[in-house]
Design a protein around this motif. Structure first.
Motif, short mmCIF file in Angstrom:
data_model
loop_
_atom_site.label_atom_id
_atom_site.label_comp_id
_atom_site.label_asym_id
_atom_site.label_seq_id
_atom_site.Cartn_x
_atom_site.Cartn_y
_atom_site.Cartn_z
N LYS A 245 33.98 39.18 1.29
CA LYS A 245 35.22 38.99 2.03
C LYS A 245 36.35 38.69 1.06
O LYS A 245 36.14 38.05 0.03
N THR A 247 40.41 37.10 0.81
CA THR A 247 41.49 36.34 1.44
C THR A 247 42.74 36.54 0.61
O THR A 247 42.74 36.25 -0.59
N SER A 256 51.94 40.88 4.79
CA SER A 256 50.84 41.13 5.71
C SER A 256 50.74 42.61 6.08
O SER A 256 49.68 43.23 5.95
N ILE A 260 47.78 45.24 4.98
CA ILE A 260 47.04 46.01 5.98
C ILE A 260 47.12 47.49 5.66
O ILE A 260 46.12 48.22 5.76
N SER A 264 43.99 49.96 4.84
CA SER A 264 43.75 51.06 5.77
C SER A 264 43.63 52.40 5.06
O SER A 264 42.76 53.22 5.40
N ASP A 269 38.26 48.03 6.79
CA ASP A 269 38.63 47.37 8.05
C ASP A 269 39.35 46.07 7.72
O ASP A 269 38.73 45.09 7.32
N PHE A 270 40.66 46.06 7.91
CA PHE A 270 41.44 44.88 7.53
C PHE A 270 41.13 43.69 8.43
O PHE A 270 41.36 42.53 8.06
N ASP A 271 40.58 43.93 9.64
CA ASP A 271 40.22 42.82 10.51
C ASP A 271 39.06 42.00 9.94
O ASP A 271 38.84 40.85 10.35
N GLU A 272 38.32 42.60 9.01
CA GLU A 272 37.21 41.89 8.38
C GLU A 272 37.68 41.05 7.18
O GLU A 272 36.88 40.35 6.57
N GLN A 273 38.96 41.15 6.84
CA GLN A 273 39.53 40.41 5.72
C GLN A 273 40.51 39.36 6.26
O GLN A 273 41.02 39.50 7.38
N ASP A 274 40.78 38.35 5.48
CA ASP A 274 41.80 37.35 5.85
C ASP A 274 43.09 37.66 5.13
O ASP A 274 43.10 37.81 3.89
#
Length: 396
Positions: A245, A247, A256, A260, A264, A269-274
């Motif tokens: 992961k 962050t 941000s 992203i 992409s 998958d940016f939802d899997e990253q902070d």
């Protein structure tokens, strides 16, 4: 016809020039220059002996750059073309590498014309001007570039506002306008760049070797914190290298969306990253409260940064920032300590880092060191031009 004047220099500058330094220092002049920036300076010592010809351009602590040591050599478009041809020949392997389509093709004084850099982005060229003096050569530089190589389009960045602010303007110069984001390759990774959107493009090309090292040697299976993350390029490299992961933390609101975007276009998958829009200094406090730690921390702050509650200067504050980093790095974890500050050298940088570890009573070893990549050609007689300093540090 360009203005020209004879300027007498002090012994201290005479000695520096004799060693090959291309920088015309303000303290080395017998008197202040009373002429427009861009004026050619014929430098002589107090005995009238010719030392070199340069141009007047205020840049940081310098008053200009030496261009030639031959008093019979004219400085104009033909002169610039010769400089460009030599610089491009040095980067031939980059032009022939389809996996890397963004790199530096002309590196200021390293390639013989201080104050000017030229970067290549997938067929487009970006000129960066660092003083009004060098900007006065714009017409000759653009014509020379168009003669030396085929350009889809040329853009420019003016970086010589005395207030330290980027000069907003239409960055397009000639050729075709690009469609942005322009997707470039770096060792097979994708990055979105914008040549028409303010001072920055979206990626710092000088960190290419560091990103590759993170991806291929250090990221696999690790948790990675990327501080002062900008558009998340280090995070992309870590994720592609198999990090569990990443962050990414940066104060800029647009970081941000930019991060992203970079994830992409690499199929991550940016939802899997902070991705956090947050003051890094506050994040350190938050991480310590939550007992968070990371297998790898990338610490690459700007040379100078200001937020509502913090003012950071690399020269003064890097040691304290390193202490904060040590506190949230896992046992036997890795810290990628980086700075692009030209105000101190690698020796001083290592001393600053060593003090932080000693103050924390923490042992470490230096695993790798990096400076500017080969496309950022440096004149060996002017080591100050090699501003990038990166240390991979393993906690013991």
């Amino acid at each position: 016809m360009r203005n020209e004047m004879t300027v007498t220099v002090k012994d201290v500058l005479r000695n520096e020039l004799a060693k090959g330094s291309p920088l015309i220092t303000k303290y080395g002049l017998m008197s202040e220059i009373d002429a427009p920036e861009g004026t050619l300076l014929r430098l002589v010592d107090k005995d009238g002996e010719y030392l070199g010809t340069g141009y007047y351009g205020e840049q940081n602590k310098g008053a200009g750059w030496i261009l030639t040591r031959n008093q019979d050599e004219a400085v104009g478009q033909a002169f610039i073309e010769r400089k460009l041809e030599l610089a491009f020949s040095r980067r031939e392997k980059f032009f022939n590498n389809p996996e890397t389509t963004a790199f530096r093709v002309f590196n200021g004084e390293g390639d013989g014309f201080g104050g000017l850099t030229i970067d290549y982005y997938a067929g487009f060229y970006l000129l960066s001007w660092y003083s009004e003096g060098v900007y006065s050569f714009r017409e000759d530089v653009v014509a020379a570039l168009e003669n030396v190589v085929e350009c889809i389009g040329i853009y420019e960045k003016k970086r010589f506002d005395t207030k330290g602010q980027y000069i907003e303007d239409d960055d397009f110069v000639s050729g075709e306008r690009g469609e942005f984001p322009l997707i470039v390759q770096e060792n097979g990774m994708n990055f979105a760049v914008y040549l028409n959107d303010g001072a920055m493009t979206g990626i710092f090309l000088d960190q290419r070797d560091v990103r590759q090292a993170i991806r291929t040697k250090y990221a696999d299976g690790k948790t990675v914190l990327n501080t002062f993350s900008y558009t998340g390029a280090f995070s992309v490299a870590a994720a592609l290298g198999g990090a569990d992961k990443t962050t990414s933390v940066d104060l800029a609101k647009r970081s941000s969306a930019k991060t992203i975007e970079q994830f992409s276009i690499n199929g991550i998958d940016f939802d899997e990253q902070d991705i956090l829009v947050m003051d890094v200094f506050n994040y350190f406090k938050y991480a310590k409260r939550k007992n968070l730690n990371f297998d790898m921390v990338v610490l690459d702050p700007p040379s100078f940064a200001r937020s509502k509650k913090h003012v950071f200067s690399a020269a003064k504050d890097y040691t304290n920032l390193m202490k904060e980093t040590i506190d949230i790095t896992a046992p036997e974890g890795l810290i990628v300590a980086s700075t692009n500050s030209a105000s101190f050298n690698m020796k001083k940088f290592t001393q600053m880092i060593d003090k932080a570890f000693k103050d924390k009573n923490q042992k470490y070893k230096v695993v790798e060191t990096y400076s500017l990549p080969v496309d950022f050609h440096v004149d060996r007689r002017f080591p100050e031009g090699d501003y990038l300093k990166v240390l991979f540090l393993r906690l013991l």
